[in-house]
Design a protein around this motif. Sequence first.
Motif, short mmCIF file in Angstrom:
data_model
loop_
_atom_site.label_atom_id
_atom_site.label_comp_id
_atom_site.label_asym_id
_atom_site.label_seq_id
_atom_site.Cartn_x
_atom_site.Cartn_y
_atom_site.Cartn_z
N GLU A 126 0.60 -0.87 -0.31
CA GLU A 126 0.02 0.28 -0.22
C GLU A 126 1.29 1.06 -0.19
O GLU A 126 0.51 1.88 -1.23
N LEU A 127 1.55 1.20 0.56
CA LEU A 127 2.83 2.11 0.45
C LEU A 127 3.03 2.02 -0.41
O LEU A 127 3.68 3.59 -1.09
N ARG B 233 7.15 7.64 5.75
CA ARG B 233 5.78 7.61 5.65
C ARG B 233 5.35 6.38 6.59
O ARG B 233 3.79 6.77 7.11
N ALA B 234 5.62 5.59 6.88
CA ALA B 234 4.39 4.55 7.97
C ALA B 234 4.82 4.88 9.30
O ALA B 234 4.37 4.93 9.49
N VAL B 235 5.79 5.91 9.58
CA VAL B 235 6.59 6.95 10.80
C VAL B 235 5.29 7.82 10.87
O VAL B 235 4.56 7.58 12.16
N GLU B 236 4.78 8.31 9.79
CA GLU B 236 4.05 9.41 9.85
C GLU B 236 2.25 8.63 10.04
O GLU B 236 1.74 9.02 10.96
N ILE B 237 2.11 7.47 9.45
CA ILE B 237 0.51 7.22 9.71
C ILE B 237 0.55 6.85 11.02
O ILE B 237 0.13 7.05 11.67
N ALA B 238 1.72 5.87 12.43
CA ALA B 238 2.15 5.04 13.20
C ALA B 238 1.37 6.88 14.13
O ALA B 238 1.09 6.39 14.83
N GLN B 239 2.20 7.73 14.31
CA GLN B 239 1.95 8.52 14.45
C GLN B 239 0.71 9.56 14.97
O GLN B 239 0.39 9.96 15.64
N SER B 240 0.32 9.44 13.68
CA SER B 240 -1.59 10.13 13.35
C SER B 240 -2.08 9.01 13.98
O SER B 240 -3.17 9.47 14.91
#
Length: 57
Positions: free
Chosen positions: A15-16, A45-52
């Motif tokens: 997906e990423l 991007r994975a880190v951004e999604i996790a933080q969100s």
Amino acid sequence: MGRRRGIMSEPFKEELAKELGFYQTVQREGWGGITSKDAGNMVKRAVEIAQSQLKQN
């Protein structure tokens, strides 16, 4: 040293890759065919999604 087990699931990585525009490379050449820049962008991007998600909870 043995191969490390990945933290991200295969569907999530795909997906990423689609979102970031290099999924065709993954389909043709596998994960070893992507550039280090693309790999870094995928992790970022994975880190951004996790933080969100953490902020929402």
